[in-house]
Scaffold this motif. Structure first.
Motif, PDB file in Angstrom:
ATOM      1  N   GLU A 133       0.613  -1.490  -0.244  1.00 14.68           N
ATOM      2  CA  GLU A 133       0.104  -0.115   0.021  1.00 14.68           C
ATOM      3  C   GLU A 133       0.721   1.115  -0.272  1.00 14.68           C
ATOM      4  O   GLU A 133       0.486   2.539  -0.017  1.00 14.68           O
ATOM      5  CB  GLU A 133      -0.984   0.141   1.064  1.00 14.68           C
ATOM      6  CG  GLU A 133      -2.263  -1.162   1.184  1.00 14.68           C
ATOM      7  CD  GLU A 133      -3.196  -0.978   2.401  1.00 14.68           C
ATOM      8  OE1 GLU A 133      -3.645   0.005   2.521  1.00 14.68           O
ATOM      9  OE2 GLU A 133      -3.814  -2.129   2.008  1.00 14.68           O
ATOM     10  N   LEU A 139       0.879   2.117  -3.359  1.00 18.23           N
ATOM     11  CA  LEU A 139      -0.872   2.706  -3.797  1.00 18.23           C
ATOM     12  C   LEU A 139      -0.937   4.185  -3.648  1.00 18.23           C
ATOM     13  O   LEU A 139      -1.436   4.675  -3.851  1.00 18.23           O
ATOM     14  CB  LEU A 139      -1.905   1.270  -3.309  1.00 18.23           C
ATOM     15  CG  LEU A 139      -2.837   2.005  -3.789  1.00 18.23           C
ATOM     16  CD1 LEU A 139      -3.490   1.521  -4.508  1.00 18.23           C
ATOM     17  CD2 LEU A 139      -3.720   0.480  -2.447  1.00 18.23           C
ATOM     18  N   LEU A 199      -8.484  -5.803  -1.888  1.00 19.71           N
ATOM     19  CA  LEU A 199      -8.577  -4.987  -0.680  1.00 19.71           C
ATOM     20  C   LEU A 199      -9.546  -4.193   0.127  1.00 19.71           C
ATOM     21  O   LEU A 199     -11.034  -4.609  -0.079  1.00 19.71           O
ATOM     22  CB  LEU A 199      -7.907  -3.335  -1.675  1.00 19.71           C
ATOM     23  CG  LEU A 199      -6.517  -2.975  -1.386  1.00 19.71           C
ATOM     24  CD1 LEU A 199      -6.035  -1.899  -2.687  1.00 19.71           C
ATOM     25  CD2 LEU A 199      -5.588  -3.045  -0.375  1.00 19.71           C
ATOM     26  N   TRP A 220      -9.271   1.245   2.829  1.00 19.19           N
ATOM     27  CA  TRP A 220      -7.659   1.154   2.326  1.00 19.19           C
ATOM     28  C   TRP A 220      -8.341   2.766   1.682  1.00 19.19           C
ATOM     29  O   TRP A 220      -6.505   3.169   2.196  1.00 19.19           O
ATOM     30  CB  TRP A 220      -7.619   0.531   0.866  1.00 19.19           C
ATOM     31  CG  TRP A 220      -8.471   0.729  -0.219  1.00 19.19           C
ATOM     32  CD1 TRP A 220      -9.599   0.499  -0.823  1.00 19.19           C
ATOM     33  CD2 TRP A 220      -8.213   1.710  -1.261  1.00 19.19           C
ATOM     34  NE1 TRP A 220     -10.542   0.877  -2.064  1.00 19.19           N
ATOM     35  CE2 TRP A 220      -8.890   1.783  -2.525  1.00 19.19           C
ATOM     36  CE3 TRP A 220      -7.039   2.308  -1.521  1.00 19.19           C
ATOM     37  CZ2 TRP A 220      -9.198   2.877  -3.532  1.00 19.19           C
ATOM     38  CZ3 TRP A 220      -6.577   2.805  -2.563  1.00 19.19           C
ATOM     39  CH2 TRP A 220      -7.689   3.788  -3.757  1.00 19.19           C
TER      40      TRP A 220
END
Length: 380
Positions: A222, A225, A250, A254
């Motif tokens: 993440e 991300l 996910l 998130w």
């Protein structure tokens, strides 16, 4: 020929690439001088150099990152033509197409990277660089320890960060680090790009997504991300987030974790850029729920009330209920400007009781200069 292009041409000829006859400046980089070198046979190479390298092995570390992303992670990266102390020369990539199909393909590529390269430990076998600043990659068994010590608190010793953040800000960051097991779910380490903002996504000549400028390590997926989410990729990238979430399973919370994970990048911006383009304000807003200082706690409301805050954090007051709510947007051709995502948001998901790190009590005060810390630009 301008001074930067003359500088690059000189470096290329010194390195033995004497068939390069001209250099055109390249845009987008924040640390090194970059350009497109035209060879006598009509082909081109991409080259970048520092006036004074932050380390003798900075470009070698970047080249290693490109290689491991390609060979281990299956992600397209430029070919490495030369990497030495003063110069990095790569094959030429293309601007990415502005299509949802391209971003969907990137979702498959990044999901593959993150799900097939899991590692039992967090870190990397050597440090590498974010711009001119060292990224400390000391191995840790625990992800919370690694992220707190080497991705957040590591920046507090940087002169510009010390100047920008107050004692209350620093105390709030340390309190947030102590609470990471409450705020972030347990996740395994995997190979990450490490500096994955939208301008580091390009395309191969045949249109496949390709990544540049990595600062690789084994850490939480993440982190990659968050960098894409909070640096406002173009509207067509919405398809990326929807598909990546589906491919990697996910949870629905998130997005709430993105501001915390992106603190590392905002701290790196403060350490290197003057002015910091609002990064210090975003850090304070994200830290506000961890602050005892009432003045710092009011930063979030003040930041949200300004035009700057409204631009950088358009989704502050409302948490999107579906993945159809995309990231904040900006002109894809604009220079890097960190956005706030949803500063101060917290994940409701707790790590399983007794899982990695949940039983630990971290004490961060006074520890940020331990193993491996060096200020930006310091050599080995």
């Amino acid at each position: 020929m301008t001074e930067p292009t003359s500088f690059l041409l000189s470096r290329l000829h010194t390195a033995g690439l004497t068939d390069v006859v001209a250099v055109e400046p390249a845009t987008g980089g924040l640390a090194a001088t970059a350009g497109l070198g035209r060879r006598g046979d009509g082909t081109a190479v991409f080259a970048k150099a520092f006036g004074e390298p932050p380390s003798g092995v900075a470009f070698a570390a970047e080249a290693e990152g490109l290689t491991v992303l390609r060979e281990t992670g299956g992600v397209a990266t430029p070919d490495i033509i030369l990497a030495d102390r003063d110069l990095l020369v790569l094959s030429v990539l293309q601007p990415r197409p502005g299509t949802e199909a391209f971003w969907q393909q990137l979702a498959h590529e990044l999901a593959g990277l993150h799900t097939t390269t899991r590692n039992p430990r967090f870190g990397w076998h050597q440090d590498n660089w974010l711009g001119r600043c060292r990224q400390v990659n000391t191995w840790e068994d625990n992800g919370y320890e690694f992220f707190a010590q080497h991705r957040l608190l590591r920046w507090l010793g940087e002169p510009r960060v010390e100047e920008a953040l107050t004692p209350a800000d620093r105390a709030a960051l340390e309190r947030l680090c102590e609470r990471l097991p409450e705020l972030l779910p347990v996740r395994p380490a995997c190979l990450t790009h490490g500096d994955l903002w939208a301008l580091n996504v390009m395309a191969t000549p045949d249109g496949r997504p390709a990544l540049i400028d990595p600062a690789v390590s084994y850490t939480w997926a993440e982190v990659d991300l968050a960098h894409l989410w909070t640096t406002a990729p173009p509207p067509e990238a919405r398809a990326f987030f929807e598909l990546y979430a589906e491919l990697t399973g996910l949870d629905r919370d998130w997005r709430e974790r993105m501001p915390i994970l992106q603190l590392r990048q905002h701290l790196a911006v403060i350490a290197q850029l003057v002015p910091d383009r609002g990064a210090a304000d975003i850090v304070r807003a994200t830290l506000a729920p961890s602050a005892d200082d009432p003045e710092l706690s009011r930063t979030k409301a003040h930041f949200d009330s300004t035009p700057q805050g409204a631009y950088r954090s358009p989704r502050w007051r409302t948490r999107p209920d579906s993945l159809s709510a995309g990231p904040p947007q900006r002109d894809r051709n604009a220079p890097y400007r960190p956005t706030g995502g949803e500063p101060g948001a917290r994940s409701r998901q707790k790590s399983p009781s007794g899982s990695c790190g949940m039983s630990l009590t971290f004490t961060w005060a006074g520890r940020r200069r331990r193993r491996g810390w060096r200020p930006c630009g310091a050599g080995r």
